[in-house]
Write a protein that holds these residues in place. Structure first.
Motif, PDB file in Angstrom:
ATOM      1  N   ARG A  12      -6.356   1.001   7.064  1.00  0.00           N
ATOM      2  CA  ARG A  12      -4.992   1.410   6.713  1.00  0.00           C
ATOM      3  C   ARG A  12      -4.783   1.164   5.218  1.00  0.00           C
ATOM      4  O   ARG A  12      -5.329   0.239   4.649  1.00  0.00           O
ATOM      5  N   LYS A  13      -4.030   2.021   4.646  1.00  0.00           N
ATOM      6  CA  LYS A  13      -3.784   1.930   3.218  1.00  0.00           C
ATOM      7  C   LYS A  13      -2.329   1.584   2.964  1.00  0.00           C
ATOM      8  O   LYS A  13      -1.435   2.099   3.611  1.00  0.00           O
ATOM      9  N   SER A 117      -2.911  -7.016   2.291  1.00  0.00           N
ATOM     10  CA  SER A 117      -3.482  -5.951   3.103  1.00  0.00           C
ATOM     11  C   SER A 117      -3.837  -4.743   2.258  1.00  0.00           C
ATOM     12  O   SER A 117      -3.989  -3.653   2.748  1.00  0.00           O
ATOM     13  N   GLN A 118      -3.984  -4.978   0.974  1.00  0.00           N
ATOM     14  CA  GLN A 118      -4.270  -3.860   0.077  1.00  0.00           C
ATOM     15  C   GLN A 118      -5.679  -3.341   0.322  1.00  0.00           C
ATOM     16  O   GLN A 118      -6.634  -4.092   0.315  1.00  0.00           O
ATOM     17  N   THR A 119      -5.806  -2.060   0.550  1.00  0.00           N
ATOM     18  CA  THR A 119      -7.134  -1.467   0.664  1.00  0.00           C
ATOM     19  C   THR A 119      -7.279  -0.346  -0.348  1.00  0.00           C
ATOM     20  O   THR A 119      -6.298   0.142  -0.871  1.00  0.00           O
ATOM     21  N   GLY A 120      -8.505   0.088  -0.563  1.00  0.00           N
ATOM     22  CA  GLY A 120      -8.744   1.239  -1.414  1.00  0.00           C
ATOM     23  C   GLY A 120      -8.221   1.048  -2.810  1.00  0.00           C
ATOM     24  O   GLY A 120      -8.135  -0.051  -3.320  1.00  0.00           O
TER      25      GLY A 120
END
Lengths: 259, 369
Positions: A12-13, A117-120
């Motif tokens: 999730r982004k 929860s930071q992705t990408g």
């Protein structure tokens, strides 16, 4: 749905939108009234509409007010999902401790804090609104912030709220955004309201989608400038006209005394 | 039964598709009765590296042929296997020099036939134009990362330059990343095979003991798709579970179709992964139920973390609504809080049962011995 989709964890982004809102004494009256009004419409209407149509990322919001010291309006432990945020009016009073706000922002721009929860590659958007000059050691606060990699990659836009020419310290705002072209000066409440709403939506839409440019990777400062240009064109109907100092000054309402 | 299995897969990034940008990742694999090799390479996304997709392709190709040859030599003469740290260091330094040399040869050959022109440099910044036109450092146009892993019956090793991860599953199903991560790789910055000091940027791991049951190498588009390392490991465990339960053909198809979705929902970047598997060992572990148990534990842990995060979010929202005197918002959350609390208790109980079962079986096995 494949076998892996059923049992592997779901990626999730998240894109986090930060607001730093000057609530010092000089913002009292129509200025803070306009900010309250604009923020309510931006968060509860415009951004929620954007979020509903955006399947690339979840937008989270973190709002800090600063006057004498600084304080998170949203929870101090984590940003809130856009769906959960309701704007409650803030009051104006006190000094302009922008340096404290920078130090506090630096603490939260971290995977151990607000960006867990930071992705990408969805770096945050940071919108700073102020009508005056800082009253504390803003340079020290900004120096600390400038070493933060999340800050470096964030899309940063500043809104200078002026009743009279030169009221807001644009040099400070330029240091914050990295370029004077990402600092927009407003002189009336109608423009301020339009600006807060449109910058919020444009910047979030830009940052929470995969980059559209077909070739070169732009810097965060260039991205901010591009967003500002789009917003100004949307509000005024014409291209950006920069002042001698490189700043962008816009007004929609011709009534200068309309605070 | 074959001793080894390998698979590799690359997918153009979702954001690259939208921007009409080529896939700059490359991957490769090889297996026979003696070895399994897994390789991934990730070209640099910036327009300052106009031939980076070719660079990653060359890196994978030279690595495949070099590593095959290297391993065949070692397997053919055990006296060549290193015993001391110095011998190991020397052996791998020579291998890495050879890899670099071959990659540079490929680049030079390509440049001879296809010199860099103004057309190549149209989107390159002035700083890099100088590197190419003035300093003649054309190899930078082909810059890429590279991760290699190889398993044999006698030893295994991993080699890495740049970002991405090499994830190892031991025979008891435990997961580790033995190759030291380079602190110079962070955010969108990475070391590269095209760097002037590339030889010093290689890291490796070698062992003659604890031959893994599987090694997965992945470019950073894979790990950037997850918010925690535990989620990444769970994904790889899920892949191993599918390999055990459904076989090689289904596994390969699943991975190939999963990667584009992973990029779309995750990082948006090009994604590549390759795996080297000790097939016989995996089958043994499968019969013993080890892989399935490890997956179950990791999956339960993940579900528990998700529920805890949701509960935490609800508490934050309640705190927030309280702070803004929104009593309706506050009370609406109480039902949600109750439901989550029930789910959380149930999940904790399930997790404890699994852990206790595992510990009882361990004690039983020790007593039998």
């Amino acid at each position: 749905m494949g076998l892996l989709d059923k049992i592997a964890p779901a990626p999730r982004k998240t894109m986090t939108l930060f607001y730093l809102v000057d609530t010092s004494g000089s913002m009292a009256g129509a200025k803070i009234g306009t900010v309250n009004n604009a923020m309510m419409e931006a968060i509860e209407s415009d951004l929620k509409e954007l979020s509903d149509s955006n399947d690339d990322a979840e937008i989270k919001v973190a709002i800090m007010k600063f006057s004498t010291g600084c304080e998170w309006v949203t929870p101090s432990k984590e940003p809130l999902s856009l769906a959960d945020v309701s704007w409650r009016d803030v009051q104006a009073g006190g000094l302009t401790d922008m340096g404290s706000a920078f130090i506090e922002l630096d603490k939260k721009l971290s995977r151990n804090a607000f960006l867990q929860s930071q992705t990408g590659a969805y770096a945050p958007v940071i919108i700073l609104m102020s009508d005056g000059a800082p009253t504390d050691d803003w340079e020290k606060g900004l120096a600390a912030l400038k070493t933060n990699n999340w800050y470096k990659n964030a899309l940063k836009i500043a809104i200078a709220i002026e009743e009279s020419e030169g009221e807001a310290d644009k040099n400070v705002l330029k240091e914050f955004t990295g370029t004077i072209e990402a600092v927009i000066t407003v002189h009336d409440k109608q423009t301020l309201k339009a600006l807060i709403r449109k910058v919020s939506v444009r910047a979030s839409a830009f940052q929470s989608h995969s980059k559209q440019s077909s070739d070169d990777i732009t810097t965060p400062e260039q991205d901010a400038v591009n967003v500002v240009k789009e917003v100004v064109k949307e509000i005024t109907g014409s291209d950006v006209e920069t002042q001698i100092d490189g700043s962008i000054d816009i007004k929609v309402d011709e009534d200068w005394g309309n605070w | 039964m074959e001793a080894f299995f390998s698979h590799s897969s690359s997918s153009q990034g979702y954001s690259h598709i939208k921007a009409n940008k080529e896939c700059q990742d490359c991957s490769g694999c090889f297996c026979n009765s003696d070895m399994a090799i897994a390789i991934v390479a990730d070209g640099h996304g910036s327009s300052d590296y106009p031939r980076t997709a070719l660079g990653s392709k060359f890196a994978v190709e030279v690595a495949l042929s070099s590593i095959k040859s290297f391993v065949e030599t070692l397997l053919g003469d055990e006296s060549l296997l290193p015993i001391t740290d110095e011998e190991e260091s020397s052996l791998f330094s020579n291998l890495e020099k050879n890899l670099l040399s071959q990659w540079h040869s490929r680049v030079e050959e390509h440049l001879r036939k296809n010199p860099i022109t103004e057309y190549d440099l149209v989107n390159v910044t002035d700083k890099y134009k100088d590197k190419y036109l003035v300093e003649k450092k054309y190899e930078k146009a082909y810059g890429t990362t590279l991760i290699i892993s190889c398993i044999t019956k006698q030893f295994w090793f991993g080699i890495q330059v740049g970002d991405g991860r090499c994830v190892v599953f031991s025979t008891n199903g435990d997961v580790s990343e033995p190759i030291e991560l380079d602190s110079r790789c962070h955010g969108n910055i990475t070391t590269s095979i095209c760097d002037d000091d590339a030889l010093l940027e290689f890291h490796h791991y070698f062992s003659k003991q604890d031959i893994p049951v599987a090694v997965f190498v992945g470019t950073d588009g894979i790990d950037d798709s997850f918010s925690s390392i535990q989620e990444l490991y769970l994904m790889y465990l899920s892949m191993m579970k599918i390999l055990c339960e459904n076989g090689k053909t289904v596994f390969s198809k699943e991975v190939d179709s999963y990667l584009p979705e992973l990029s779309k929902r995750g990082s948006g970047d090009d994604v590549s992964l390759a795996c080297a598997v000790s097939w016989k060992k995996l089958q043994q572990r499968n019969k013993q139920g080890i892989i399935q148990r490890k997956w179950k534990i990791a999956d339960n842990q993940y579900s528990l973390e998700q529920l805890k995060a949701k509960s935490n979010e609800v508490l934050l929202r309640k705190e927030y609504f309280k702070s803004i005197n929104d009593s309706d918002g506050f009370h609406n959350l109480e039902q949600e809080e109750k439901e989550l609390s029930v789910k959380l208790s149930s999940q904790k109980a399930m997790f404890e049962t699994i852990i206790n079962t595992k510990q009882r079986k361990k004690k039983h096995r020790r007593r039998k011995k």
